[in-house]
Scaffold this motif. Structure first.
Motif, mmCIF file in Angstrom:
data_model
loop_
_atom_site.group_PDB
_atom_site.id
_atom_site.type_symbol
_atom_site.label_atom_id
_atom_site.label_comp_id
_atom_site.label_asym_id
_atom_site.label_seq_id
_atom_site.Cartn_x
_atom_site.Cartn_y
_atom_site.Cartn_z
ATOM 1 N N ALA A 1 -6.349 26.180 -29.510
ATOM 2 C CA ALA A 1 -6.958 25.079 -29.222
ATOM 3 C C ALA A 1 -8.242 25.346 -28.061
ATOM 4 C CB ALA A 1 -6.175 23.718 -28.592
ATOM 5 N N GLU A 2 -8.024 25.900 -27.248
ATOM 6 C CA GLU A 2 -8.897 25.948 -26.227
ATOM 7 C C GLU A 2 -10.045 26.957 -26.771
ATOM 8 O OE1 GLU A 2 -9.781 28.684 -22.121
ATOM 9 O OE2 GLU A 2 -7.723 28.391 -22.742
ATOM 10 N N LEU A 3 -9.460 27.921 -27.643
ATOM 11 C CA LEU A 3 -10.603 28.898 -28.142
ATOM 12 C C LEU A 3 -11.425 28.377 -28.998
ATOM 13 C CD1 LEU A 3 -8.688 32.108 -27.755
ATOM 14 C CD2 LEU A 3 -10.572 31.498 -26.122
ATOM 15 N N GLY A 4 -11.035 27.264 -29.666
ATOM 16 C CA GLY A 4 -11.578 26.707 -31.002
ATOM 17 C C GLY A 4 -11.174 27.349 -32.162
ATOM 18 N N ALA A 5 -9.864 27.810 -32.373
ATOM 19 C CA ALA A 5 -9.608 28.553 -33.681
ATOM 20 C C ALA A 5 -8.173 27.920 -34.338
ATOM 21 C CB ALA A 5 -9.231 29.940 -33.164
#
Length: 363
Positions: free
Chosen positions: A176-180
């Protein structure tokens, strides 16, 4: 018997060699050895050598008289001096000044230089190899290199990277943090320097952005190529994020669908060890000690071939079953590697061999 006293000497220290010295110091102290670590002060802050129970002596990565004198003072009562890398070995030999104290040298990697500087590196390697009572090479090709440079006794001594420790429920948070969350995640780990092959990796990312959904490549590491790489990512609109050095590198890696290693040369790559230990399928270049390290548990591609790298990644992203097989194979391969205890025991046996009295050797 009196307590064995050893001095561990580091120069600048790569991440792998610096972490190895921390592990080695802790293991030797636990076995009753008196350990002094000589290294630049910033490495003690990063790797907490003082916290292992070893004595830490700050010595800059220089060969000027003041630094050599500081190293000489630390080695005065040593039974064995153990240098990590040729640069540290040459400085240790200068500090010993001909004293009959055994010098052990571990070669963790090789320098990545060309032109006139490469001749200086060869000279330094030759001096280091010839000064050592024993050279311990972390890969077979480093052992061969030490012998070519004149080592009297060169042995294979694989170094085990520390086992990554993961918190519970790390994967969803990291993705979620990395946008994946709804796209594949590919992780590469390593400093942003030329020999890690990130130019080729960006070429591959340009090719695999045509996949649907396009995978996100996240590069964990920092270095002098950041500005140039970031410029390419922006100008070519590549699905790549540079996230710098991270304390949670293992969590990011464990959340990935694939790990990639694009280097021109590696010894026992810490990133490759972490990926296989975490069960993350790995695509890596077939260079240096990588094939010896990973066996059949990774997809190997030629260095510098962006198309081969992109094809391997695309093929694995489209084949969950194969990724599952590679994950299991990676865990099995990692289980076959020497443990930190094995590494410490091998080093201690070399120390004992070099320091036992001549009369005892004759018996």
């Amino acid at each position: 018997m009196s307590q064995l006293r050893t001095v561990q000497v580091l120069g600048g220290g790569s991440a792998g060699s610096s972490a190895h010295v921390s592990s080695l110091a802790a293991g030797l102290v636990a076995r009753g050895v008196h350990v002094t670590v000589c290294a630049p002060a910033e490495l003690d802050h990063a790797y907490d050598y003082s916290g292992t129970g070893a004595r830490f002596a700050p010595v800059p990565r220089r060969s000027d008289p003041v630094s050599v004198a500081a190293l000489r003072a630390a080695c005065l009562t040593a039974d064995v001096v153990h240098a990590h890398g040729p640069h540290a070995a040459v400085r240790a030999a200068l500090a010993l000044g001909g004293r009959r104290v055994p010098l052990v040298v571990t070669w963790h990697a090789r320098a990545h230089v060309e032109g006139a500087r490469s001749r200086l590196i060869r000279l330094m390697e030759r001096r280091a190899a010839r000064a050592a009572a024993v050279v311990l090479g972390t890969t077979s090709d480093l052992v061969d290199r030490a012998r070519r440079r004149g080592a009297r006794d060169a042995r294979l001594a694989p170094v085990s990277a520390p086992v990554p420790q993961l918190p519970a429920a790390h994967e969803g948070k990291a993705r979620a943090e990395l946008g994946a969350v709804e796209r594949p995640l590919i992780i590469a780990c390593g400093s942003l320097v030329p020999h890690h092959g990130y130019g080729t990796l960006l070429d591959a990312a340009r090719l695999w952005r045509e996949l649907d959904p396009a995978p996100l490549l996240v590069v964990v590491g920092e270095g002098r190529e950041r500005a140039a790489l970031q410029r390419r990512i922006r100008n070519e609109d590549l699905p790549v994020r540079l996230v710098g050095s991270r304390d949670d590198r293992a969590e990011l890696l464990a959340a990935a669908d694939l790990a990639v290693l694009s280097s021109s040369w590696e010894a026992r790559s810490v990133a490759a060890q972490e990926a296989l230990r975490l069960g993350v399928p790995l695509v890596a270049t077939a260079v240096g000690g990588v094939p010896e390290l990973v066996g059949d548990a990774a997809e190997l591609v030629p260095y510098g071939n962006a198309e081969a790298l992109a094809r391997a990644v695309a093929r694995l992203l489209g084949d969950p079953r194969r990724r599952g097989e590679m994950s299991a194979a990676g865990l099995a391969q990692a289980a076959s590697w020497p443990t930190e205890d094995d590494t410490i025991a091998q080093v201690l046996s070399v120390y004992d061999e070099l320091t036992q009295p001549l009369a005892a050797r004759a018996r």
